[in-house]
Design a protein around this motif. Sequence first.
Motif, PDB file in Angstrom:
ATOM      1  N   ILE A 137      94.691  24.815 -63.837  1.00  0.00           N
ATOM      2  CA  ILE A 137      94.890  24.853 -65.289  1.00  0.00           C
ATOM      3  C   ILE A 137      93.543  24.870 -66.005  1.00  0.00           C
ATOM      4  CG2 ILE A 137      95.781  23.548 -67.260  1.00  0.00           C
ATOM      5  CD1 ILE A 137      97.986  22.508 -65.339  1.00  0.00           C
ATOM      6  N   ASP A 138      92.594  24.045 -65.549  1.00  0.00           N
ATOM      7  CA  ASP A 138      91.276  24.000 -66.174  1.00  0.00           C
ATOM      8  C   ASP A 138      90.561  25.341 -66.050  1.00  0.00           C
ATOM      9  OD1 ASP A 138      91.716  21.399 -66.859  1.00  0.00           O
ATOM     10  OD2 ASP A 138      90.493  20.551 -65.238  1.00  0.00           O
ATOM     11  N   LYS A 139      90.691  25.967 -64.878  1.00  0.00           N
ATOM     12  CA  LYS A 139      90.038  27.255 -64.676  1.00  0.00           C
ATOM     13  C   LYS A 139      90.648  28.326 -65.586  1.00  0.00           C
ATOM     14  CE  LYS A 139      88.521  30.420 -61.055  1.00  0.00           C
ATOM     15  NZ  LYS A 139      88.490  30.707 -59.602  1.00  0.00           N
ATOM     16  N   LEU A 140      91.977  28.317 -65.709  1.00  0.00           N
ATOM     17  CA  LEU A 140      92.639  29.269 -66.596  1.00  0.00           C
ATOM     18  C   LEU A 140      92.260  29.010 -68.056  1.00  0.00           C
ATOM     19  CD1 LEU A 140      96.154  29.262 -64.894  1.00  0.00           C
ATOM     20  CD2 LEU A 140      94.696  31.274 -65.148  1.00  0.00           C
ATOM     21  N   ALA A 141      92.155  27.730 -68.432  1.00  0.00           N
ATOM     22  CA  ALA A 141      91.786  27.389 -69.808  1.00  0.00           C
ATOM     23  C   ALA A 141      90.392  27.894 -70.143  1.00  0.00           C
ATOM     24  CB  ALA A 141      91.866  25.878 -70.003  1.00  0.00           C
ATOM     25  N   ALA A 142      89.475  27.814 -69.179  1.00  0.00           N
ATOM     26  CA  ALA A 142      88.128  28.324 -69.413  1.00  0.00           C
ATOM     27  C   ALA A 142      88.130  29.836 -69.602  1.00  0.00           C
ATOM     28  CB  ALA A 142      87.220  27.927 -68.256  1.00  0.00           C
ATOM     29  N   GLU A 143      88.912  30.533 -68.786  1.00  0.00           N
ATOM     30  CA  GLU A 143      88.963  31.999 -68.854  1.00  0.00           C
ATOM     31  C   GLU A 143      89.588  32.477 -70.161  1.00  0.00           C
ATOM     32  OE1 GLU A 143      88.888  36.074 -67.877  1.00  0.00           O
ATOM     33  OE2 GLU A 143      87.808  34.361 -67.029  1.00  0.00           O
ATOM     34  N   PHE A 144      90.621  31.778 -70.647  1.00  0.00           N
ATOM     35  CA  PHE A 144      91.366  32.239 -71.829  1.00  0.00           C
ATOM     36  C   PHE A 144      91.110  31.319 -73.026  1.00  0.00           C
ATOM     37  CE2 PHE A 144      93.507  33.960 -68.149  1.00  0.00           C
ATOM     38  CZ  PHE A 144      93.791  35.276 -68.536  1.00  0.00           C
ATOM     39  N   SER A 145      89.879  30.805 -73.124  1.00  0.00           N
ATOM     40  CA  SER A 145      89.561  29.846 -74.180  1.00  0.00           C
ATOM     41  C   SER A 145      89.678  30.454 -75.575  1.00  0.00           C
ATOM     42  CB  SER A 145      88.160  29.285 -73.968  1.00  0.00           C
ATOM     43  OG  SER A 145      87.206  30.333 -73.971  1.00  0.00           O
ATOM     44  N   ASP A 146      89.271  31.715 -75.755  1.00  0.00           N
ATOM     45  CA  ASP A 146      89.358  32.339 -77.077  1.00  0.00           C
ATOM     46  C   ASP A 146      90.807  32.419 -77.543  1.00  0.00           C
ATOM     47  OD1 ASP A 146      86.629  32.646 -77.226  1.00  0.00           O
ATOM     48  OD2 ASP A 146      86.654  34.687 -76.421  1.00  0.00           O
ATOM     49  N   GLU A 147      91.681  32.846 -76.642  1.00  0.00           N
ATOM     50  CA  GLU A 147      93.099  32.960 -76.999  1.00  0.00           C
ATOM     51  C   GLU A 147      93.708  31.579 -77.254  1.00  0.00           C
ATOM     52  OE1 GLU A 147      91.731  36.596 -75.233  1.00  0.00           O
ATOM     53  OE2 GLU A 147      91.664  34.548 -74.460  1.00  0.00           O
ATOM     54  N   LEU A 148      93.274  30.587 -76.477  1.00  0.00           N
ATOM     55  CA  LEU A 148      93.775  29.229 -76.691  1.00  0.00           C
ATOM     56  C   LEU A 148      93.299  28.682 -78.030  1.00  0.00           C
ATOM     57  CD1 LEU A 148      93.301  27.827 -73.083  1.00  0.00           C
ATOM     58  CD2 LEU A 148      95.473  27.997 -74.303  1.00  0.00           C
ATOM     59  N   ASN A 149      92.067  29.007 -78.413  1.00  0.00           N
ATOM     60  CA  ASN A 149      91.578  28.588 -79.728  1.00  0.00           C
ATOM     61  C   ASN A 149      92.429  29.193 -80.841  1.00  0.00           C
ATOM     62  OD1 ASN A 149      89.509  26.925 -78.880  1.00  0.00           O
ATOM     63  ND2 ASN A 149      88.020  28.598 -78.753  1.00  0.00           N
ATOM     64  N   ASN A 150      92.879  30.422 -80.640  1.00  0.00           N
ATOM     65  CA  ASN A 150      93.773  31.050 -81.615  1.00  0.00           C
ATOM     66  C   ASN A 150      95.072  30.284 -81.754  1.00  0.00           C
ATOM     67  OD1 ASN A 150      91.924  33.074 -82.040  1.00  0.00           O
ATOM     68  ND2 ASN A 150      92.909  34.527 -80.637  1.00  0.00           N
ATOM     69  N   LEU A 151      95.477  29.656 -80.670  1.00  0.00           N
ATOM     70  CA  LEU A 151      96.711  28.866 -80.681  1.00  0.00           C
ATOM     71  C   LEU A 151      96.465  27.441 -81.171  1.00  0.00           C
ATOM     72  CD1 LEU A 151      98.248  29.947 -77.254  1.00  0.00           C
ATOM     73  CD2 LEU A 151      98.956  30.691 -79.517  1.00  0.00           C
ATOM     74  N   GLY A 152      95.212  27.119 -81.489  1.00  0.00           N
ATOM     75  CA  GLY A 152      94.900  25.777 -81.928  1.00  0.00           C
ATOM     76  C   GLY A 152      94.606  24.826 -80.788  1.00  0.00           C
ATOM     77  N   VAL A 153      94.444  25.347 -79.560  1.00  0.00           N
ATOM     78  CA  VAL A 153      94.109  24.516 -78.408  1.00  0.00           C
ATOM     79  C   VAL A 153      92.617  24.646 -78.165  1.00  0.00           C
ATOM     80  CG1 VAL A 153      94.548  24.078 -75.962  1.00  0.00           C
ATOM     81  CG2 VAL A 153      96.390  24.935 -77.432  1.00  0.00           C
ATOM     82  N   ARG A 154      91.870  23.572 -78.388  1.00  0.00           N
ATOM     83  CA  ARG A 154      90.422  23.632 -78.299  1.00  0.00           C
ATOM     84  C   ARG A 154      89.962  23.512 -76.856  1.00  0.00           C
ATOM     85  NH1 ARG A 154      87.501  23.475 -82.649  1.00  0.00           N
ATOM     86  NH2 ARG A 154      85.706  22.649 -81.480  1.00  0.00           N
ATOM     87  N   VAL A 155      88.972  24.338 -76.483  1.00  0.00           N
ATOM     88  CA  VAL A 155      88.339  24.281 -75.169  1.00  0.00           C
ATOM     89  C   VAL A 155      86.837  24.243 -75.412  1.00  0.00           C
ATOM     90  CG1 VAL A 155      88.043  25.383 -72.934  1.00  0.00           C
ATOM     91  CG2 VAL A 155      90.221  25.589 -74.157  1.00  0.00           C
ATOM     92  N   SER A 156      86.203  23.135 -75.117  1.00  0.00           N
ATOM     93  CA  SER A 156      84.772  22.997 -75.387  1.00  0.00           C
ATOM     94  C   SER A 156      83.964  23.831 -74.413  1.00  0.00           C
ATOM     95  CB  SER A 156      84.354  21.527 -75.270  1.00  0.00           C
ATOM     96  OG  SER A 156      84.430  21.108 -73.919  1.00  0.00           O
ATOM     97  N   ASN A 157      82.689  24.098 -74.768  1.00  0.00           N
ATOM     98  CA  ASN A 157      81.806  24.841 -73.874  1.00  0.00           C
ATOM     99  C   ASN A 157      81.649  24.135 -72.547  1.00  0.00           C
ATOM    100  OD1 ASN A 157      81.371  26.899 -75.684  1.00  0.00           O
ATOM    101  ND2 ASN A 157      79.604  25.888 -76.644  1.00  0.00           N
ATOM    102  N   LEU A 158      81.605  22.785 -72.579  1.00  0.00           N
ATOM    103  CA  LEU A 158      81.487  22.037 -71.342  1.00  0.00           C
ATOM    104  C   LEU A 158      82.688  22.293 -70.449  1.00  0.00           C
ATOM    105  CD1 LEU A 158      80.051  19.939 -69.609  1.00  0.00           C
ATOM    106  CD2 LEU A 158      81.276  18.157 -70.874  1.00  0.00           C
ATOM    107  N   GLU A 159      83.889  22.282 -71.043  1.00  0.00           N
ATOM    108  CA  GLU A 159      85.098  22.534 -70.259  1.00  0.00           C
ATOM    109  C   GLU A 159      85.097  23.953 -69.711  1.00  0.00           C
ATOM    110  OE1 GLU A 159      88.328  19.680 -72.505  1.00  0.00           O
ATOM    111  OE2 GLU A 159      87.821  21.615 -73.380  1.00  0.00           O
ATOM    112  N   ARG A 160      84.525  24.895 -70.458  1.00  0.00           N
ATOM    113  CA  ARG A 160      84.544  26.288 -70.040  1.00  0.00           C
ATOM    114  C   ARG A 160      83.667  26.525 -68.825  1.00  0.00           C
ATOM    115  NH1 ARG A 160      84.076  30.304 -75.111  1.00  0.00           N
ATOM    116  NH2 ARG A 160      84.433  31.732 -73.385  1.00  0.00           N
TER     117      ARG A 160
END
Length: 423
Positions: free
Chosen positions: A90-113
């Motif tokens: 899940i963490d790896k997928l969140a890093a890959e699709f962070s821009d789209e998740l940000n559009n959904l209001g789900v924040r992914v920090s640079n550290l997490e990415r």
Amino acid sequence: MKKTLVSALTTALVVGAASTTFAAANPFSDVPADHWAYDAVSQLAADGVIEGYGDTTFRGNQNITRYEMAQMIAKAMAKSDVSAADKALIDKLAAEFSDELNNLGVRVSNLERNADKVKWTGEARYTYTSARHEDEKNDNTDKLQFRLYPTAEVNNNWHVNARLTASTYMDKDAGKDSSDKTELTYVYADGQYGNFNVKLGKMPLYSVADDGLVVDDFFSGASVTFGKDLKATLEAGRYDLDRAQDNFHKGSNDKAANYQGAELNYGPNKLRLGASYRHFNSAEFTQAANYRNGSTSDDANIWSVGAGYKFDHNWNLFGAFAQNTEADNYDTAHNIQLSYKGSDIANKGTWGAYAAYRYLGNNTLVLPTYDTAHSHLNEKGWEVGASYVPFTNVYTAVEYFDGKDLATDRDAKTLFGRVSFFF
């Protein structure tokens, strides 16, 4: 199969497209069919982390858009009761699709990415082996081994894989000898482009066609694999014969053999077929016992074929044959094995068992995969074994070989046991 499964996963959407404000990322851009995210999402679906509609209907063979993929990931991120392996996916997928998740209001920090670019897994194992040959002293070993497996993501196509290994022997409370030390067992770059794969560095050397009958070790060089149902592999490089079975390292100065190999494997359904050719060149072969009659050869030309059939989820039958055309003695080997079920370290209580007949001519086999026959080859006989997972990520196995020495016809028996802790 992958497209069908992924199509079913598109139903696992948690936020309606019409209710979301789109930002810079294009929500209608398809995720390429060969993207690693499909395998990751498929695994999460199999583990029950991502769910589809109750009727489990399929949606054809359309690709998933990056926006739809992010919606599924957002739902997975909201779950807390997931395994460590699923959390890593899940963490790896969140890093890959962070821009789209940000559009959904789900924040992914640079550290997490960037945190999941390099990962470490490992294994601590204890192995007991007792080789008991008639009229010979028993050869017993109690070995502890620690392995670390770092993996690093370079980009969507390239990864770097490595293994560090350290060993100690319990009877000596020390390494095997003064030169024993932590070893970089392998390190290689792995590039995947659709159905084309390339590896560069020191990498696994495994005869897939015969299920490890000929060799299960490592070599330094390059390997390319291409194809879908019918896969071809070409390899070239150098192989350290000090790692081979006893008959192939007799003391010459030419330890590093030149190596070339080619292999074909076909297995889209229950039936699988394979054929391979492996060539080694080194002065070590001129000193191998009973290798040639009245002449010498510094080559090994080893051919092998294999065939298997998976009857159902439980039963699997496989057989293989190999021959070294340069050898005059003990120049063939064959194996047939019937397996039932199989243990999975992620699932407590899973187990497997097998029964096999092996004929292991030592001028044919470089280093077979069988735990009871790494060094003590030139034998034939029956072998049985079983494995069990008593706790998640804890693996146990016991194996027993009962046969005869091909040269002397004396009894040859080997007992093997292992306990592994994975982390």
